[in-house]
Motif scaffolding. Structure first.
Motif, PDB file in Angstrom:
ATOM      1  N   ILE A 127       0.732  -1.217   0.038  1.00  0.00           N
ATOM      2  CA  ILE A 127       0.260   0.149  -0.023  1.00  0.00           C
ATOM      3  C   ILE A 127       0.861   1.174  -0.031  1.00  0.00           C
ATOM      4  CG2 ILE A 127      -1.707   1.124   1.355  1.00  0.00           C
ATOM      5  CD1 ILE A 127      -2.752  -1.254   2.354  1.00  0.00           C
ATOM      6  N   ARG A 128       0.608   2.026  -0.977  1.00  0.00           N
ATOM      7  CA  ARG A 128       1.523   3.433  -0.998  1.00  0.00           C
ATOM      8  C   ARG A 128       0.565   4.432  -1.091  1.00  0.00           C
ATOM      9  NH1 ARG A 128       4.819   1.492  -6.673  1.00  0.00           N
ATOM     10  NH2 ARG A 128       5.993   0.147  -5.493  1.00  0.00           N
ATOM     11  N   PHE A 129       1.290   5.621  -0.106  1.00  0.00           N
ATOM     12  CA  PHE A 129       0.404   6.696   0.120  1.00  0.00           C
ATOM     13  C   PHE A 129       1.273   8.054  -0.565  1.00  0.00           C
ATOM     14  CE2 PHE A 129      -0.458   4.195   3.797  1.00  0.00           C
ATOM     15  CZ  PHE A 129      -1.870   4.317   4.002  1.00  0.00           C
ATOM     16  N   GLY A 130       0.613   8.372  -1.596  1.00  0.00           N
ATOM     17  CA  GLY A 130       1.165   9.688  -2.518  1.00  0.00           C
ATOM     18  C   GLY A 130       0.613  10.886  -1.998  1.00  0.00           C
ATOM     19  N   GLY A 131       1.438  11.530  -1.156  1.00  0.00           N
ATOM     20  CA  GLY A 131       0.937  12.904  -0.611  1.00  0.00           C
ATOM     21  C   GLY A 131      -0.096  13.336  -0.117  1.00  0.00           C
ATOM     22  N   MET A 132      -0.727  12.396   0.556  1.00  0.00           N
ATOM     23  CA  MET A 132      -2.144  12.624   1.217  1.00  0.00           C
ATOM     24  C   MET A 132      -1.935  13.595   2.330  1.00  0.00           C
ATOM     25  SD  MET A 132      -3.877   8.905   1.013  1.00  0.00           S
ATOM     26  CE  MET A 132      -5.398   9.306   1.967  1.00  0.00           C
ATOM     27  N   ALA A 133      -0.944  13.533   2.932  1.00  0.00           N
ATOM     28  CA  ALA A 133      -0.719  14.374   4.119  1.00  0.00           C
ATOM     29  C   ALA A 133       0.162  15.652   3.935  1.00  0.00           C
ATOM     30  CB  ALA A 133      -0.083  13.567   5.345  1.00  0.00           C
TER      31      ALA A 133
ATOM     32  N   LYS B 294       5.371  11.592  -8.677  1.00  0.00           N
ATOM     33  CA  LYS B 294       6.178  12.153  -9.752  1.00  0.00           C
ATOM     34  C   LYS B 294       7.906  12.012  -8.939  1.00  0.00           C
ATOM     35  CE  LYS B 294       6.884  16.336 -12.414  1.00  0.00           C
ATOM     36  NZ  LYS B 294       6.595  17.633 -12.682  1.00  0.00           N
ATOM     37  N   ILE B 295       7.935  12.306  -7.975  1.00  0.00           N
ATOM     38  CA  ILE B 295       8.950  12.376  -7.226  1.00  0.00           C
ATOM     39  C   ILE B 295       9.802  10.947  -7.317  1.00  0.00           C
ATOM     40  CG2 ILE B 295      10.287  12.640  -5.123  1.00  0.00           C
ATOM     41  CD1 ILE B 295       8.026  14.479  -4.210  1.00  0.00           C
ATOM     42  N   VAL B 296       9.123   9.824  -7.092  1.00  0.00           N
ATOM     43  CA  VAL B 296       9.742   8.643  -7.326  1.00  0.00           C
ATOM     44  C   VAL B 296      10.176   8.231  -8.555  1.00  0.00           C
ATOM     45  CG1 VAL B 296       9.301   6.200  -6.771  1.00  0.00           C
ATOM     46  CG2 VAL B 296       8.376   8.017  -5.191  1.00  0.00           C
ATOM     47  N   LYS B 297       9.190   8.668  -9.356  1.00  0.00           N
ATOM     48  CA  LYS B 297       9.520   8.510 -10.883  1.00  0.00           C
ATOM     49  C   LYS B 297      10.955   9.203 -11.401  1.00  0.00           C
ATOM     50  CE  LYS B 297       7.599   8.749 -15.552  1.00  0.00           C
ATOM     51  NZ  LYS B 297       6.523   9.229 -16.549  1.00  0.00           N
TER      52      LYS B 297
ATOM     53  N   ASP C   1      10.815   0.156  -3.998  1.00  0.00           N
ATOM     54  CA  ASP C   1      10.097  -0.294  -3.051  1.00  0.00           C
ATOM     55  C   ASP C   1      10.567   0.558  -1.676  1.00  0.00           C
ATOM     56  OD1 ASP C   1       8.486  -1.945  -4.595  1.00  0.00           O
ATOM     57  OD2 ASP C   1       9.585  -3.745  -3.943  1.00  0.00           O
ATOM     58  N   ARG C   2      11.964   0.726  -1.641  1.00  0.00           N
ATOM     59  CA  ARG C   2      12.476   1.482  -0.371  1.00  0.00           C
ATOM     60  C   ARG C   2      12.122   2.939  -0.600  1.00  0.00           C
ATOM     61  NH1 ARG C   2      17.739   1.250  -1.549  1.00  0.00           N
ATOM     62  NH2 ARG C   2      17.989   3.528  -1.917  1.00  0.00           N
ATOM     63  N   TYR C   3      11.968   3.568  -1.734  1.00  0.00           N
ATOM     64  CA  TYR C   3      11.615   4.965  -1.828  1.00  0.00           C
ATOM     65  C   TYR C   3      10.248   4.804  -1.465  1.00  0.00           C
ATOM     66  CZ  TYR C   3      15.668   6.519  -4.510  1.00  0.00           C
ATOM     67  OH  TYR C   3      17.055   7.139  -4.477  1.00  0.00           O
ATOM     68  N   TRP C   4       9.348   4.436  -1.849  1.00  0.00           N
ATOM     69  CA  TRP C   4       7.985   4.232  -1.502  1.00  0.00           C
ATOM     70  C   TRP C   4       7.675   3.837  -0.023  1.00  0.00           C
ATOM     71  CZ3 TRP C   4       3.962   6.259  -3.607  1.00  0.00           C
ATOM     72  CH2 TRP C   4       4.011   6.650  -5.036  1.00  0.00           C
ATOM     73  N   LYS C   5       8.638   3.170   0.629  1.00  0.00           N
ATOM     74  CA  LYS C   5       8.487   2.759   2.047  1.00  0.00           C
ATOM     75  C   LYS C   5       8.817   4.089   2.784  1.00  0.00           C
ATOM     76  CE  LYS C   5       9.801  -0.649   5.440  1.00  0.00           C
ATOM     77  NZ  LYS C   5      10.712  -1.728   5.706  1.00  0.00           N
ATOM     78  N   GLN C   6       9.807   4.692   2.350  1.00  0.00           N
ATOM     79  CA  GLN C   6      10.308   6.077   3.060  1.00  0.00           C
ATOM     80  C   GLN C   6       9.296   7.163   2.830  1.00  0.00           C
ATOM     81  OE1 GLN C   6      13.934   6.534   1.004  1.00  0.00           O
ATOM     82  NE2 GLN C   6      15.212   5.343   2.548  1.00  0.00           N
ATOM     83  N   PHE C   7       8.664   7.268   1.650  1.00  0.00           N
ATOM     84  CA  PHE C   7       7.607   8.237   1.422  1.00  0.00           C
ATOM     85  C   PHE C   7       6.401   7.957   2.512  1.00  0.00           C
ATOM     86  CE2 PHE C   7      10.324   9.699  -1.891  1.00  0.00           C
ATOM     87  CZ  PHE C   7      10.259  11.182  -1.683  1.00  0.00           C
TER      88      PHE C   7
END
Length: 496
Positions: free
Chosen positions: A5-11, A18-21, A467-473
């Motif tokens: 599950i990935r949270f993209g800038g909700m908070a 875009k940043i991860v890309k 996956d690590r980037y998304w985990k960090q974000f």
């Protein structure tokens, strides 16, 4: 497996995807380099295989020139084709033949029984029932086939019953005629009732079909009388057709088909020029060092014409000064220019130039032809006409000398060139493989496979990094969300 599950800038309100890309674009640079390397290797492999296809075409063109039969094709002409016509099908042994037609052959006619039917409609019901038999001797044994005709039968169904009887008699129907024919020239008898029940098929009683025997013909060739069973027959590499009895002999002449020999040699020269021109162009293409294969993203971002132009520049020069092809060209030129030696070789016709095939005319730009051959048609035709055996030997001479150097000099041009092409093609196949084989064990094939393996390892590594980037974000978003929640609680407490 459930996806992460990935949270993209909700908070935070950030465009996390875009940043991860963008971060992954930088991370993918080593993989992009590998894809470019793979594309270059594939282009190079395909360019090699294209050259191999050209050389194979040339090898196939000269294959027939290795054998003397290609230079011994004959044509036959009759001085009076109304009496005798002639076609050379092999190698006639003489230059002239005197042919006198004494008697034409009369062909035999097979046994046939003919019946006039009451209708011309082969599909209409006959309206009568009866049985007829066909008697015939098969392999020395008298045999009878019984054919039963029903009232609902048509001529077509009767024909099928006869043909299926397997007695060596075939039935056919045309314009109200029912015809039974023997398939092996053996006589047969059709026995039908005499009570009129077979009238619809024109049958009444017994009809025996015997046919007629043929009459042999007689011809006199060069004073010797021969009996012929057909008016078209073969004799000494010719197909002769006699058409009428002749009061005087007719002369049939044979000679080498000089046009066919010339056309074969010309086809070889044309294909040779085409091949060396294309190979020379490939090994002299300019190499544009600053241009590399485009990635899919780069191609999508460019106009189609621009992308094609950039790709063409990246492809250019992949075989520039290639050692395999350069050596192959040198060996091909040496094979066709080395004088033929050995027993029985006419030194006046031991090179191509002596039969009218040489280099370009001298001039300012002659050096740019890179080994292209030119034909002096008059000189070549004269050599074929007056010294055909010497021309054939120049191309076809075979040597079984144990010494390779001597064998090379004693081998005809076609044989030499055929072998040199095979050597070069084998070298190219080792380098680039073949599109006709399932397993590619070539140098470039292994290189491409190694790059594929490296790409697979990098893709696994990149998936872990992403996956690590998304985990960090995601952790950052959760922390911000928690902070915002606590801030709201404190604000509420202070308000009270």
């Amino acid at each position: 497996m459930v996806g992460q599950i990935r949270f993209g800038g909700m908070a935070s309100g950030l465009d996390t995807e875009k940043i991860v890309k963008e971060l992954m674009k930088a991370e993918r640079m080593p993989v992009d380099r590998l894809h470019r390397q793979k594309q270059l290797q594939e282009w190079k492999r395909d360019a090699y295989r294209e050259m191999n296809t050209l050389m194979l075409e040339l090898q196939q063109t000269i294959d027939s020139l290795r054998f003397s039969g290609s230079f011994n094709k004959k044509i036959a002409t009759s001085e009076n084709s109304n009496v005798v016509s002639a076609t050379a099908t092999g190698k006639p042994g003489l230059s002239t033949y005197s042919i006198e037609v004494l008697q034409l052959a009369e062909p035999s006619t097979p046994p046939v029984a003919e019946f006039t039917t009451s209708t011309t409609d082969s599909t209409a019901a006959l309206g009568a029932s009866f049985t007829f038999t066909i008697d015939k001797t098969i392999d020395g044994t008298p045999t009878t086939a019984s054919i039963t005709v029903e009232a609902t039968d048509s001529i077509d169904s009767v024909i099928k019953k006869v043909n299926d009887a397997n007695i060596g008699v075939k039935a056919s129907f045309l314009n109200g005629k029912l015809v039974f024919s023997s398939t092996d020239s053996t006589a047969f008898t059709v026995n039908a009732p005499t009570d009129g029940s077979g009238a619809a098929l024109g049958m009444n009683g017994s009809v025996t079909a015997t046919g007629t025997a043929g009459t042999p013909g007689k011809v006199k060739i060069n004073g010797v009388e021969h009996e012929i069973t057909s008016n078209t027959f073969t004799y000494d590499g010719m197909e002769l057709t006699v058409k009428q009895v002749s009061a005087t002999p007719v002369v049939v002449s044979t000679k080498t088909d000089e046009d066919a020999v010339f056309d074969q040699i010309k086809s070889f020269v044309d294909k040779y020029n085409e091949v060396i021109e294309k190979i020379n162009a490939k090994i002299s293409e300019p190499r544009y060092r600053g241009y590399e294969p485009l990635t899919d993203e780069e191609r999508e971002a460019l106009p189609e014409k621009t992308a094609d132009k950039l790709e063409g520049m990246a492809k250019s020069g992949l075989l520039l000064r290639d050692s395999i092809l350069t050596t192959g060209l040198h060996n091909m030129r040496f094979a066709i220019s080395t004088p033929l030696q050995g027993a029985g070789v006419d030194t006046a016709f031991d090179t191509l130039s002596e039969i009218g095939i040489g280099g370009p005319p001298t001039g300012k730009y002659a050096y740019q032809e890179n080994g292209k051959l030119y034909i002096d048609e008059d000189k070549l035709r004269q050599a074929i006409s007056e010294n055909g055996d010497a021309v054939a030997k120049l191309f076809t001479n075979y040597s079984n000398n144990a010494d390779p150097a001597t064998k090379y000099k004693e081998s005809g041009i076609a044989e030499r060139l055929y072998d040199e092409l095979k050597k070069t093609m084998d070298e190219v196949t080792k380098k680039a493989g073949s599109s006709t084989t399932l397993f590619d064990d070539s140098v470039l094939g292994k290189s491409i496979q190694n790059i594929d393996d490296e790409i697979d390892r990098w893709e696994d590594r990149l998936q872990t990094i992403e996956d690590r980037y998304w985990k960090q974000f995601t952790a950052m978003e959760k922390a911000i969300a928690q902070y915002n929640s606590q801030g709201s609680w404190f604000a509420q407490m202070l308000a009270q």
